[in-house]
Design a protein around this motif. Structure first.
Motif, PDB file in Angstrom:
ATOM      1  N   ALA A  91       0.952  -1.370  -0.128  1.00  0.00           N
ATOM      2  CA  ALA A  91      -0.013   0.100   0.103  1.00  0.00           C
ATOM      3  C   ALA A  91       0.791   1.296  -0.138  1.00  0.00           C
ATOM      4  CB  ALA A  91      -0.739  -0.193   1.089  1.00  0.00           C
ATOM      5  N   SER A  92       2.133   1.131   0.254  1.00  0.00           N
ATOM      6  CA  SER A  92       3.074   2.346   0.325  1.00  0.00           C
ATOM      7  C   SER A  92       3.311   2.811  -1.140  1.00  0.00           C
ATOM      8  CB  SER A  92       4.395   2.097   0.944  1.00  0.00           C
ATOM      9  OG  SER A  92       4.852   0.920   0.307  1.00  0.00           O
ATOM     10  N   ILE A  93       2.811   2.115  -1.997  1.00  0.00           N
ATOM     11  CA  ILE A  93       2.920   2.556  -3.371  1.00  0.00           C
ATOM     12  C   ILE A  93       2.539   3.918  -3.643  1.00  0.00           C
ATOM     13  CG2 ILE A  93       1.380   1.098  -4.593  1.00  0.00           C
ATOM     14  CD1 ILE A  93       3.441   0.747  -6.798  1.00  0.00           C
ATOM     15  N   ALA A  94       1.200   4.000  -3.117  1.00  0.00           N
ATOM     16  CA  ALA A  94       0.248   5.296  -3.415  1.00  0.00           C
ATOM     17  C   ALA A  94       0.887   6.375  -3.025  1.00  0.00           C
ATOM     18  CB  ALA A  94      -1.154   5.160  -2.593  1.00  0.00           C
ATOM     19  N   ALA A  95       2.098   6.334  -2.028  1.00  0.00           N
ATOM     20  CA  ALA A  95       2.769   7.663  -1.507  1.00  0.00           C
ATOM     21  C   ALA A  95       3.973   7.772  -2.669  1.00  0.00           C
ATOM     22  CB  ALA A  95       3.063   7.514  -0.243  1.00  0.00           C
ATOM     23  N   LEU A  96       4.208   6.785  -3.517  1.00  0.00           N
ATOM     24  CA  LEU A  96       5.480   6.750  -4.486  1.00  0.00           C
ATOM     25  C   LEU A  96       5.068   7.218  -5.681  1.00  0.00           C
ATOM     26  CD1 LEU A  96       7.092   3.650  -3.263  1.00  0.00           C
ATOM     27  CD2 LEU A  96       7.809   5.693  -2.461  1.00  0.00           C
ATOM     28  N   ALA A  97       3.947   7.350  -6.025  1.00  0.00           N
ATOM     29  CA  ALA A  97       3.357   7.555  -7.206  1.00  0.00           C
ATOM     30  C   ALA A  97       3.275   9.295  -7.361  1.00  0.00           C
ATOM     31  CB  ALA A  97       2.024   7.057  -7.682  1.00  0.00           C
ATOM     32  N   SER A  98       3.573   9.769  -8.436  1.00  0.00           N
ATOM     33  CA  SER A  98       3.464  11.233  -8.701  1.00  0.00           C
ATOM     34  C   SER A  98       2.902  11.539 -10.089  1.00  0.00           C
ATOM     35  CB  SER A  98       4.866  11.736  -8.753  1.00  0.00           C
ATOM     36  OG  SER A  98       5.632  11.361  -9.733  1.00  0.00           O
ATOM     37  N   LEU A  99       2.379  12.768 -10.073  1.00  0.00           N
ATOM     38  CA  LEU A  99       1.791  13.519 -11.034  1.00  0.00           C
ATOM     39  C   LEU A  99       2.575  14.830 -11.282  1.00  0.00           C
ATOM     40  CD1 LEU A  99       0.045  13.832 -13.445  1.00  0.00           C
ATOM     41  CD2 LEU A  99      -1.821  14.843 -11.826  1.00  0.00           C
ATOM     42  N   ASP A 100       3.272  15.047 -12.416  1.00  0.00           N
ATOM     43  CA  ASP A 100       3.932  16.344 -12.770  1.00  0.00           C
ATOM     44  C   ASP A 100       5.056  16.482 -11.631  1.00  0.00           C
ATOM     45  OD1 ASP A 100       2.895  16.606 -15.159  1.00  0.00           O
ATOM     46  OD2 ASP A 100       1.238  17.803 -14.030  1.00  0.00           O
ATOM     47  N   GLY A 101       5.640  15.277 -10.928  1.00  0.00           N
ATOM     48  CA  GLY A 101       6.771  15.466 -10.001  1.00  0.00           C
ATOM     49  C   GLY A 101       6.253  15.811  -8.640  1.00  0.00           C
ATOM     50  N   LEU A 103       4.662  14.333  -5.333  1.00  0.00           N
ATOM     51  CA  LEU A 103       4.221  12.952  -4.784  1.00  0.00           C
ATOM     52  C   LEU A 103       2.722  12.977  -4.226  1.00  0.00           C
ATOM     53  CD1 LEU A 103       7.599  11.713  -3.192  1.00  0.00           C
ATOM     54  CD2 LEU A 103       6.491  10.761  -5.308  1.00  0.00           C
ATOM     55  N   GLY A 104       1.928  11.661  -4.035  1.00  0.00           N
ATOM     56  CA  GLY A 104       0.937  11.479  -3.210  1.00  0.00           C
ATOM     57  C   GLY A 104      -0.203  12.075  -4.283  1.00  0.00           C
ATOM     58  N   GLY A 105      -1.464  12.024  -3.733  1.00  0.00           N
ATOM     59  CA  GLY A 105      -2.880  12.186  -4.213  1.00  0.00           C
ATOM     60  C   GLY A 105      -3.397  10.781  -4.958  1.00  0.00           C
ATOM     61  N   PHE A 106      -2.479   9.778  -4.977  1.00  0.00           N
ATOM     62  CA  PHE A 106      -3.048   8.603  -5.403  1.00  0.00           C
ATOM     63  C   PHE A 106      -3.318   7.752  -4.347  1.00  0.00           C
ATOM     64  CE2 PHE A 106      -0.444   9.916  -8.923  1.00  0.00           C
ATOM     65  CZ  PHE A 106      -0.884   9.490 -10.011  1.00  0.00           C
ATOM     66  N   ALA A 107      -4.348   6.727  -4.539  1.00  0.00           N
ATOM     67  CA  ALA A 107      -4.951   5.836  -3.552  1.00  0.00           C
ATOM     68  C   ALA A 107      -5.065   4.398  -4.110  1.00  0.00           C
ATOM     69  CB  ALA A 107      -6.241   6.199  -2.901  1.00  0.00           C
ATOM     70  N   CYS A 108      -5.049   3.451  -3.361  1.00  0.00           N
ATOM     71  CA  CYS A 108      -5.258   2.039  -3.870  1.00  0.00           C
ATOM     72  C   CYS A 108      -6.736   2.219  -4.198  1.00  0.00           C
ATOM     73  CB  CYS A 108      -4.922   0.985  -2.796  1.00  0.00           C
ATOM     74  SG  CYS A 108      -3.186   1.191  -2.383  1.00  0.00           S
ATOM     75  N   ALA A 109      -7.007   1.507  -5.432  1.00  0.00           N
ATOM     76  CA  ALA A 109      -8.532   1.449  -5.925  1.00  0.00           C
ATOM     77  C   ALA A 109      -9.228   0.292  -4.688  1.00  0.00           C
ATOM     78  CB  ALA A 109      -8.706   1.006  -7.055  1.00  0.00           C
ATOM     79  N   LEU A 117      -3.756   1.630  -8.722  1.00  0.00           N
ATOM     80  CA  LEU A 117      -4.121   3.127  -7.995  1.00  0.00           C
ATOM     81  C   LEU A 117      -4.723   4.037  -8.807  1.00  0.00           C
ATOM     82  CD1 LEU A 117      -0.007   3.895  -7.437  1.00  0.00           C
ATOM     83  CD2 LEU A 117      -1.876   3.093  -5.693  1.00  0.00           C
ATOM     84  N   VAL A 118      -5.231   4.863  -8.305  1.00  0.00           N
ATOM     85  CA  VAL A 118      -6.265   5.892  -9.061  1.00  0.00           C
ATOM     86  C   VAL A 118      -6.095   7.246  -8.279  1.00  0.00           C
ATOM     87  CG1 VAL A 118      -8.220   5.455  -7.471  1.00  0.00           C
ATOM     88  CG2 VAL A 118      -8.599   6.031  -9.539  1.00  0.00           C
ATOM     89  N   ARG A 119      -6.208   8.156  -9.095  1.00  0.00           N
ATOM     90  CA  ARG A 119      -6.448   9.741  -8.678  1.00  0.00           C
ATOM     91  C   ARG A 119      -7.089  10.486  -9.615  1.00  0.00           C
ATOM     92  NH1 ARG A 119      -1.184  13.921  -7.940  1.00  0.00           N
ATOM     93  NH2 ARG A 119      -2.495  15.703  -7.684  1.00  0.00           N
ATOM     94  N   THR A 120      -7.905  11.188  -8.992  1.00  0.00           N
ATOM     95  CA  THR A 120      -9.026  11.906  -9.933  1.00  0.00           C
ATOM     96  C   THR A 120      -8.535  13.328  -9.615  1.00  0.00           C
ATOM     97  OG1 THR A 120     -10.748  10.439  -9.588  1.00  0.00           O
ATOM     98  CG2 THR A 120     -11.489  12.576 -10.192  1.00  0.00           C
ATOM     99  N   VAL A 121      -8.371  13.971 -11.009  1.00  0.00           N
ATOM    100  CA  VAL A 121      -7.999  15.410 -10.884  1.00  0.00           C
ATOM    101  C   VAL A 121      -8.816  16.284 -11.760  1.00  0.00           C
ATOM    102  CG1 VAL A 121      -5.830  16.995 -11.667  1.00  0.00           C
ATOM    103  CG2 VAL A 121      -5.377  14.732 -10.894  1.00  0.00           C
ATOM    104  N   ILE A 135       6.214   6.264 -11.032  1.00  0.00           N
ATOM    105  CA  ILE A 135       6.336   5.684  -9.835  1.00  0.00           C
ATOM    106  C   ILE A 135       7.895   5.310  -9.607  1.00  0.00           C
ATOM    107  CG2 ILE A 135       6.016   3.686  -8.835  1.00  0.00           C
ATOM    108  CD1 ILE A 135       3.310   3.275 -10.029  1.00  0.00           C
ATOM    109  N   GLY A 136       8.406   5.552  -8.745  1.00  0.00           N
ATOM    110  CA  GLY A 136       9.889   5.384  -8.256  1.00  0.00           C
ATOM    111  C   GLY A 136      10.198   4.045  -8.144  1.00  0.00           C
TER     112      GLY A 136
END
Length: 162
Positions: A91-101, A103-109, A117-121, A135-136
């Protein structure tokens, strides 16, 4: 009921063999003198034996939305970003995903499996131009296997937001 199997191996005497289909399986054998292994297995069990020192296949991204290189129109409303993996991830992968550099904002579906992982913008929050989802390389699967390398995908927002 169990089934008895006997098979010959090309590996030298003393080689440790493990079940490659799952790391959760405790099934392990050592090649005996004469190279003929004899085992009792569950009737419906399926096993693939490999040398015990073979590293497991690292987890990987199997799909990304918006698709790599795709064009997103801001008039489409919110943009949903999804990353699907070939297995459950830590589950820590959600904190390792980034949008435009960032980190964060993603969550496990689905919190239990975290294979997506999902993120709505809001489309107004995405400026016109290229956006990068990453993802790092330190991301881990649920069973502790590290990804082979970092992941990067891009999509283009076309036109001005409403």
């Amino acid at each position: 009921a169990n089934k008895s199997i006997v098979f010959s191996t090309p590996w030298p005497t003393g080689t440790r063999l493990v079940n490659a289909l799952t790391e959760a399986s405790a099934l392990e054998v050592t090649v005996p003198i004469g190279h003929r292994v004899s085992l009792e297995l569950p009737a419906a069990g399926v096993f693939v034996f490999v040398r015990g020192d073979v590293k497991p296949i690292p987890p990987s991204v199997t799909s990304v939305t918006p698709a790599h290189g795709s064009v997103v129109e801001p008039s489409q409303g919110a943009v949903e970003i999804r990353l699907r993996f070939d297995r459950a991830m830590n589950a820590s992968i959600a904190a390792l995903a980034s949008l435009d550099g960032t980190l964060g904002g993603f969550a496990c579906a689905v919190a239990v499996s975290c294979d997506e992982l999902v993120r709505t913008v809001a489309s107004g929050a995405l400026t016109e131009g290229v956006h990068v989802v990453e993802i790092g390389p330190s991301a881990l699967s649920a069973d502790g296997v590290q990804v082979f390398s970092s992941f990067r995908s891009t999509f283009l927002v076309s036109g001005a937001p409403p």
